[in-house]
Structures are given as C-alpha cells and as structure tokens.
Motif scaffolding. Structure first.
Motif, PDB file in Angstrom:
ATOM      1  N   ALA A 294      17.235 -35.827  -8.253  1.00 29.72           N
ATOM      2  CA  ALA A 294      17.442 -36.436  -6.760  1.00 29.72           C
ATOM      3  C   ALA A 294      17.378 -35.584  -6.221  1.00 29.72           C
ATOM      4  O   ALA A 294      16.675 -34.515  -5.947  1.00 29.72           O
ATOM      5  N   ASP A 295      17.333 -35.992  -4.670  1.00 27.01           N
ATOM      6  CA  ASP A 295      16.751 -35.362  -3.634  1.00 27.01           C
ATOM      7  C   ASP A 295      17.632 -34.313  -3.123  1.00 27.01           C
ATOM      8  O   ASP A 295      17.270 -33.420  -2.247  1.00 27.01           O
ATOM      9  N   ALA A 296      18.748 -34.348  -3.657  1.00 25.20           N
ATOM     10  CA  ALA A 296      19.838 -33.397  -2.775  1.00 25.20           C
ATOM     11  C   ALA A 296      20.764 -32.951  -4.233  1.00 25.20           C
ATOM     12  O   ALA A 296      20.737 -34.099  -5.156  1.00 25.20           O
ATOM     13  N   PRO A 297      21.514 -32.407  -4.565  1.00 23.93           N
ATOM     14  CA  PRO A 297      22.883 -31.998  -5.584  1.00 23.93           C
ATOM     15  C   PRO A 297      23.769 -33.162  -5.239  1.00 23.93           C
ATOM     16  O   PRO A 297      23.909 -33.422  -4.106  1.00 23.93           O
ATOM     17  N   VAL A 298      24.243 -33.453  -6.624  1.00 24.62           N
ATOM     18  CA  VAL A 298      24.725 -34.738  -6.400  1.00 24.62           C
ATOM     19  C   VAL A 298      26.320 -34.430  -6.932  1.00 24.62           C
ATOM     20  O   VAL A 298      26.228 -33.663  -7.741  1.00 24.62           O
ATOM     21  N   ASP A 299      27.801 -34.394  -6.275  1.00 25.19           N
ATOM     22  CA  ASP A 299      28.524 -33.886  -6.831  1.00 25.19           C
ATOM     23  C   ASP A 299      28.704 -34.639  -7.857  1.00 25.19           C
ATOM     24  O   ASP A 299      29.332 -34.353  -8.503  1.00 25.19           O
ATOM     25  N   ARG A 300      28.665 -35.900  -7.621  1.00 21.68           N
ATOM     26  CA  ARG A 300      29.780 -37.096  -8.721  1.00 21.68           C
ATOM     27  C   ARG A 300      28.726 -38.143  -9.787  1.00 21.68           C
ATOM     28  O   ARG A 300      28.585 -38.533  -7.786  1.00 21.68           O
ATOM     29  N   GLY A 510      28.226 -33.732 -11.040  1.00 23.46           N
ATOM     30  CA  GLY A 510      26.731 -33.100 -11.481  1.00 23.46           C
ATOM     31  C   GLY A 510      26.904 -32.149 -11.988  1.00 23.46           C
ATOM     32  O   GLY A 510      27.731 -31.103 -11.730  1.00 23.46           O
ATOM     33  N   PRO A 511      25.618 -31.437 -13.215  1.00 22.97           N
ATOM     34  CA  PRO A 511      25.461 -30.413 -13.818  1.00 22.97           C
ATOM     35  C   PRO A 511      25.922 -29.126 -12.036  1.00 22.97           C
ATOM     36  O   PRO A 511      25.031 -29.898 -11.148  1.00 22.97           O
ATOM     37  N   GLY A 512      25.864 -28.111 -12.682  1.00 20.93           N
ATOM     38  CA  GLY A 512      25.679 -26.980 -11.975  1.00 20.93           C
ATOM     39  C   GLY A 512      24.655 -26.679 -11.505  1.00 20.93           C
ATOM     40  O   GLY A 512      24.055 -26.667 -10.583  1.00 20.93           O
ATOM     41  N   GLN A 513      23.201 -26.630 -12.613  1.00 21.56           N
ATOM     42  CA  GLN A 513      21.944 -26.151 -12.297  1.00 21.56           C
ATOM     43  C   GLN A 513      20.970 -27.492 -12.971  1.00 21.56           C
ATOM     44  O   GLN A 513      21.106 -27.721 -13.753  1.00 21.56           O
ATOM     45  N   PRO A 514      19.651 -28.173 -12.125  1.00 20.40           N
ATOM     46  CA  PRO A 514      19.002 -27.924 -13.644  1.00 20.40           C
ATOM     47  C   PRO A 514      18.272 -28.269 -14.181  1.00 20.40           C
ATOM     48  O   PRO A 514      17.669 -26.368 -14.440  1.00 20.40           O
ATOM     49  N   SER A 515      17.542 -28.101 -14.974  1.00 19.26           N
ATOM     50  CA  SER A 515      17.068 -28.488 -16.296  1.00 19.26           C
ATOM     51  C   SER A 515      15.243 -27.946 -14.827  1.00 19.26           C
ATOM     52  O   SER A 515      15.119 -27.860 -14.677  1.00 19.26           O
ATOM     53  N   ASP A 516      14.472 -27.407 -16.996  1.00 17.93           N
ATOM     54  CA  ASP A 516      13.383 -27.798 -16.426  1.00 17.93           C
ATOM     55  C   ASP A 516      12.421 -28.751 -15.804  1.00 17.93           C
ATOM     56  O   ASP A 516      12.991 -30.069 -15.862  1.00 17.93           O
ATOM     57  N   GLY A 517      11.721 -28.511 -14.730  1.00 15.87           N
ATOM     58  CA  GLY A 517      11.346 -29.639 -13.992  1.00 15.87           C
ATOM     59  C   GLY A 517      12.428 -30.221 -12.948  1.00 15.87           C
ATOM     60  O   GLY A 517      11.691 -30.918 -12.724  1.00 15.87           O
ATOM     61  N   GLY A 518      13.208 -29.705 -12.756  1.00 11.35           N
ATOM     62  CA  GLY A 518      13.951 -30.015 -11.557  1.00 11.35           C
ATOM     63  C   GLY A 518      15.005 -31.047 -12.121  1.00 11.35           C
ATOM     64  O   GLY A 518      15.651 -31.884 -10.818  1.00 11.35           O
ATOM     65  N   ARG A 519      14.886 -31.243 -13.190  1.00  8.79           N
ATOM     66  CA  ARG A 519      15.830 -32.600 -14.218  1.00  8.79           C
ATOM     67  C   ARG A 519      16.904 -32.412 -14.170  1.00  8.79           C
ATOM     68  O   ARG A 519      17.533 -31.295 -15.525  1.00  8.79           O
TER      69      ARG A 519
END
Length: 758
Positions: A294-300, A510-519
C-alpha cells in the motif's frame, strides 16, 4: 414538368414533394438534396438517442460506434438512391452496413482480419438479449466491454433503419422520428438527465425536428414559416421548463429508473459465512490470509458488512452489481478525502467468495468482481485470484470536529431490523451511554463502557457465537468475557437501541510492520469484527470497543479510525461530566426559523420566471396563431377564401397602425395603405377589391382561380409592407390586437363592408 417519384414512395410523401416551375434538371437535384438533409435529420435524432446513454458508459465509449453505424447507414441509403433497383432491399442493406459498423468498432477483437467470427455472431445476438441487462446490473460508468455495450449501437441502428423507411414511405415527416424517440425514452429509463444536459439534449432533438419540417416542406410557401414559427414557442417552452426543473426539484428523492429494480444474479452463499468463519480463523493464527502493498499504512480490511439481526444470524440486504470502471463518491461524505491505493496478492482460497475491500471504494483493477455500492463489499465467483489493485478515499478530519459531530439519521433509516430486543438490553443501553442522546460522543462513551466492563476471551475455550443467546450471556452473564464478534454485535445492538446508526463489520486488522520488500502479510491472527457508526459528512467511522489492536498483533489505528481513537481516549472517565453538544434549532421551532429555512428568494425567482416565460410564450405565439389563421382562411371553399383574403389584408394593415373600422370597404383602405406600404400594397388592395366584387356580386360561380387571385393580392400587400423599417415590422408581427376583429361599431347607415361598391 413535375418531379419524378421513386417507385417505393407514395405520391406527395415527405421526401418526394417537388417544386414546380423549375428548369429541367434543377428540380430533381433539389429533391435529392432535400432527401439527404431529411435522412441526416433522422439519423441525427438516432444519434442523440444513442449518446444519451453516455452516463451509463461514457461519451468516449459510445461516440465512435454510434458515428460509424450512422455513417454506414447513410452511405447504404445513398447507394439505393443512385441505384434504384436496390430500393426494395434497402432495409437489409442499411442493416448490413450498420452491423458492419458495430463489428468493426465494438467487436473488432472477435473478428478475423475484420471478418466476423462465430464469437462475433454470439455477441451480436447477446446484444439483443443480454447486454442491456448486464448494463443495468453494473455500476456506472459500466465497462464498455463487447457483451455489455453492444445493445446501444444496435438500438441506434434499429432506429435509423425504421426512421429512414418511414421517411421514405409515410407522408408526415415527424413520424420518422418515432423510432429515435423510443431510443431516447429507453435511455431516460436507464438514466434520466437533469439540468443543463437535459436542456442541451432537448434542444438538439427539437432543432432536428424543426429542420426536418423545414426541408420536407419546400413548396408550402407561408406554411413553411408557420411550421418554423410553431417550433419556436415549443423550444422556448422546453428550455424554460427544463431550467425550472433544474433549479427546483418537485420531489425530495431521485427519479425511479430501471436500474433500481435490477441487481446482479450472484450465487447465494451463506451471508453469515464471514462471521461464522471468524472463530475458525483465530484457531489457526499463523495461516496467511492475503498480502498487500500500500501507499500508506492500512488500518483494517473489510470482508463483509452486516446490519440486520433475527436473533440467530447477522445478515445484510446486499445489492451486488458488476463493478464498472469506477464507483461514484459516497454522497454522504462531504469532508475532504485523500485517495488511497493498494495491491492485494496471495489470497487464501478459503476467503472466497469474499474479497478484502475498503469502505468508500472508488475502483478495482485486475478483476471483475461484484460489489455492494453502499458498503464496498466485494464478491467474486471466478475461483482463485492472483491479485488485484484497489482504490478508495479516506476522509480527513481533526479530533475537535469529530468530537462534536452528529450521527447520520438518514443512515439509521436504511439499516436492517434487529428483531426482538430483550427488555434488559434497554436498561443496559441507557446506562452504557450515560443517558446521552444519539451523537458520536455517545457512541464513544458506549465503546468505553464495553472496554472497561468486559474482557476479550482468549485461549482454547472461548465463548464463540453471536446469537441472541450468546449476546445475552456476554452482556448480562457473570464472567463478561467474549470474542471480537460478540463485542461488535453487542455494541451494534446497544447503539441501535439508543438511536445511533451502527453496523457490524467482519475483516482483518492491518499488520503492525511490513515484511521484507515492503509487503504487508495479513494472517488469521488479525481476523476480527468491529462496529462502525455513521457520522454526518464522514460516512461510516470504525470504532474499537475491544482495545486489543496491540494484543492482536496489529498496528495502532490510523486514518479515520486513529482520529476516532484519539477522541475516545480524551473522554473523561466520569460520564456524568459529559454533556450533549448544543443542538442547532430545528426549522419548525419558531415562525422566524421557518421563514429563514424556506427558500423564499428561490420561490420568488421561480414565480417571476414562470410569469415572464408565460408572457414571452404568449407574445411569441402571436405570429403562430396568425399563420395558422391564414392557412385556414386560404383553405376554405373559394368564396370564403376570397372573404378570408380581405380579412387577412385588413388585419395585417391594422397591425401596421392603419385605423380600421367594421364599416370600411376594401377600397377605403387603399389611401391609408398607400401611406405606409408603398405602391405594391396599393396595387394589392385594388386587385383584392376586384376579386371581392366578383365573388360576392357577379352572380357567377366562384372558382379556385378567383380565390388564388385574391390571395395573390395578399402577397402583393405583404411585399409592400416588407419595405417598412425593421422595427415597424417587428411591432406588427407581435401585435396582439390583430388577433381579434375590429371592436368599433359601424356608423348608422353604413353598408356591408363587403358589399357592392368595393
């Protein structure tokens, strides 16, 4: 020499009427030119009907197919004009040419080197049977796919074929516009135009009708101008009426259309399945549900929205449609919004048919799902998906504005029923909201009450379930433990009891942090349920009566949910310290407020506009009425036609200021006519006097030749009056007194004005 008449045309038909007296070769050329113009008017009316489907598909999607179909239809008609032996099969040629236009513009991908294939024929047949239904089942603008849009150029082609044949074979030319009028009516049943677009469309169609009348009546003399005069007040009345309807709505709701009664026929899965599967997902917390970038964190993320309860199951009155090119913005959201996008991938097959979505959805790319426009719920029936791109809009608001916001009462009326409510729930709802009236502040107080007095159940033996039995045990039982589905369902029930519009949503945090690669990787551990409350100007605002985002592995709330959480955290613990926000005065609280609420300025403007429009219309009707009266006078039996010619000259001279009394004879008008109209007017009056004397006092039978002589004198009088200044002619054309006979009584002893001695 009279004009030649084609074999398939009735004598005297609209396009076969000639102009006698022209040199050899000129008349057929003029007839051909008039024929082309008339055909162009009929085809133009069909084009107007087709382009009125633009709100359904967009102008860009329809312009080329409609234009090509009508151009090819015109060329087919021209070929029959140059090759008369083809006239018997002209309808088939026009249809064949138009179908080629449909194939080359809409179905080009199904052809083989431009030649129709079996798939092409299937889609042409579907255009007659299925495509219009698919358009009604879609969100608008619909995707201009061949199996959806084909019915529009086919309808235009049908209107063109029937219109051209009626034009060639039926005497009244306006009958040829009936097929295109049917297309216009169907387009308005799909999507009725209003305001300026309606004015433009109405003017275009009216002008085409007026031009058709003009080009098919070339030899009617004054009648041509009578028909043109008839078109003027009709157009003026249409414009005034359209403008009034554009600024004043007689109904407080949008018009009913065919689309209101049609939804997409999706396979009926269990509507409670997303909520039923929630407990099973939590038992496998590490399983991946889906991933996204996503272009910004998604809450849910939303899977399904539920708003009605029968004591056993939570359901919704979904109205699924095929998703078009985009979704229109939610009219309930008036606050500024920010565009958001995300790419969803690696979907768990067990999610189907539900797809992760967002409220205030604006579009989806990569798939063709079904969508419930009101909630943004997405549904697929195409099996496993590789992924899709989703776009939505996030409202922007600060905490101070949200704290005093009002709930949306209109949304409460659109929610489904809750069924029988236990009496103890009424008392609990009053206590949980601190007795506050239905505001967003009361909604937050209710969320705090559940947070402070109930616990989220964890571990192996959790009390899963959302029936009335489970909710009663959760709210009034001794342990007061429950799952997120019970928290959300209980909140919705208590809020609705207090008049707060709330609904239940099933989905993922939405997850707290993205994994490797920003996913971002969404697992079953983030599966949850929450309530949403409808707020004026913002739409549906998510709330968290559990307060377990961190415990569920999710991030802190962001966006609209984050602002709501900030306002909730700032509320005092002591509910008695809270008070309801000030209430704006209702329109009916006092006479002065009622006067202020009523749009008197608009009412006055509409009233004055109506009066002025009526006066203008009546004034413009003067030449129309006079023209119709002249036609009736001329078409009478010969002796009455001669008397009518005298009355016509008298009234025209009166309109130019010549004093006329009932006792005057025709020759009495000659000196006054000479002063204002010149020599032609005097000659016309004298010639008319001779015709009147012969008709009334000769004793001979009055023939049509005598009547024609009298009306030739009328034309002489008009020719002389045409030399007067433009201002004088305009005043005479709009003179109301000339519509009525002279009022002055004849002097005693005066003879008949049409008597001997004229």
């Amino acid at each position: 020499m009279s004009a030649p008449v084609r074999k398939d045309e009735r004598p005297g038909s609209a396009v076969s009427a000639g102009s006698p007296g022209l040199p050899t070769g000129v008349q057929p050329a003029q007839d051909a030119l008039r024929n082309r113009r008339a055909v162009c008017c009929v085809l133009g009316a069909a084009a107007v009907g087709g382009l009125l489907f633009a709100p359904v598909f967009s102008v860009q999607a329809l312009l080329l197919p409609v234009f090509v179909v009508l151009v090819l239809a015109f060329l087919a008609d021209e070929m029959c004009r140059h090759l008369p032996r083809l006239i018997p099969v002209r309808p088939l040629l026009v249809i064949a040419a138009g179908l080629l236009g449909v194939v080359w513009t809409v179905l080009a991908d199904t052809t083989v080197a431009g030649i129709p294939s079996g798939r092409t024929l299937q889609l042409l047949l579907a255009g007659l049977t299925d495509s219009w239904q698919l358009a009604l089942q879609s969100t608008w603008p619909a995707r201009a796919e061949p199996h959806v849009v084909t019915f529009v150029p086919l309808a235009v082609l049908l209107a063109a074929v029937l219109g051209v044949e009626l034009l060639h074979r039926v005497r009244p030319p306006l009958v040829a516009l009936l097929p295109s009028a049917v297309v216009v009516a169907v387009s308005q049943a799909f999507f009725p135009l209003t305001g300026g677009l309606a004015v433009v469309a109405g003017l275009s169609y009216a002008l085409l009708a007026a031009v058709l009348l003009m080009v098919t009546r070339p030899t009617a003399g004054p009648r041509r101008w009578v028909l043109a005069g008839l078109a003027v007040p009709v157009v003026v009345f249409a414009v005034v009426g359209a403008l009034l309807l554009a600024v004043t709505s007689p109904l407080a709701r949008p018009p009913t259309t065919l689309r209101d009664a049609v939804v997409a026929p999706v396979v009926q899965h269990s509507v409670a399945k997303p909520l039923d599967a929630l407990a099973a997902r939590v038992r496998e917390p590490e399983a991946i549900a889906f991933t996204y970038v996503a272009d910004a964190p998604v809450d849910r993320w939303t899977l399904a929205v539920l708003d009605r309860f029968d004591g056993v199951s939570w359901t919704a009155d979904w109205r699924f449609r095929r998703l078009g090119t985009a979704l229109q913005p939610d009219p309930a959201v008036t606050a500024p919004t920010t565009a958001r996008t995300a790419q969803v991938t690696q979907l768990d097959a067990l999610l189907a048919p539900w797809l992760p979505s967002q409220p205030r959805l604006s579009g989806v790319q990569g798939i063709s799902p079904f969508v419930d426009e009101a909630s943004g719920t997405l549904l697929t029936q195409s099996g496993p998906l590789a992924g899709y791109r989703i776009a939505w809009r996030e409202p922007a608001v600060d905490a101070a504005e949200l704290a005093d916001a009002a709930v949306d009462g209109d949304a409460l009326a659109e929610l489904g029923p809750l069924g029988p409510i236990p009496p103890e729930f009424d008392e609990l709802a009053h206590e949980a909201t601190g007795g506050l009236r239905a505001t967003f502040r009361a909604a937050l107080v209710l969320a705090n009450y559940l947070r402070d007095n109930y616990q989220l159940a964890t571990g192996e033996n959790v009390p899963a379930g959302h029936t009335l039995f489970h909710l009663r045990r959760f709210l009034t039982g001794p342990d007061k433990r429950g799952t997120t589905e019970q928290f959300a369902a209980a909140y919705v029930m208590l809020a609705r009891i207090r008049g707060i519009p709330a609904r239940l949503v099933v989905g993922f945090r939405g997850p707290g942090q993205p994994s490797d690669g920003g996913r971002y990787v969404v697992r079953n551990a983030q599966a949850t349920a929450w309530p949403e409350v409808a707020v004026e100007g913002l739409g549906w605002v998510p709330l968290d009566p559990v307060g377990s985002a961190a415990g569920a592995g999710g991030q802190r709330p962001t966006g609209l949910a984050g602002v709501a959480e900030q306002v909730r955290s700032e509320l005092p613990k002591d509910v008695s310290r809270l008070s309801d926000p000030p209430v704006a005065p209702e329109p009916g609280d006092s006479a002065s407020s009622a006067d202020d609420a009523w749009p008197w300025s608009l009412t006055l403007a509409v009233g004055l506009g109506t009066v002025l429009a009526s006066g203008l219309l009546a004034w413009l009707m003067v030449p129309v009425v006079r023209g119709i009266r002249a036609v009736r006078r001329r078409r009478a039996v010969p002796v009455r036609a001669v008397v009518g010619a005298w009355a016509e000259v008298r009234d025209r001279l009166r309109a130019h200021g010549v004093p006329v009394s009932p006792g005057m004879t025709v020759r009495d008008l000659a000196p006054a006519a000479a002063r204002i109209g010149g020599q032609a007017t005097v000659e016309g009056v004298r010639a008319l006097a001779q015709a009147v004397d012969f008709a009334l006092w000769s004793g001979s039978a009055v023939t049509q030749a005598t009547a024609d002589q009298a009306w030739a004198s009328v034309r002489l009088v008009r020719r002389g009056l045409a030399t007067r200044p433009l201002g004088a002619r305009l005043r005479a054309a709009l003179d109301l007194k000339s519509l009525f006979p002279p009022k002055e009584k004849a002097p005693r002893g005066a003879g008949n004005p049409l008597g001997r001695g004229n």
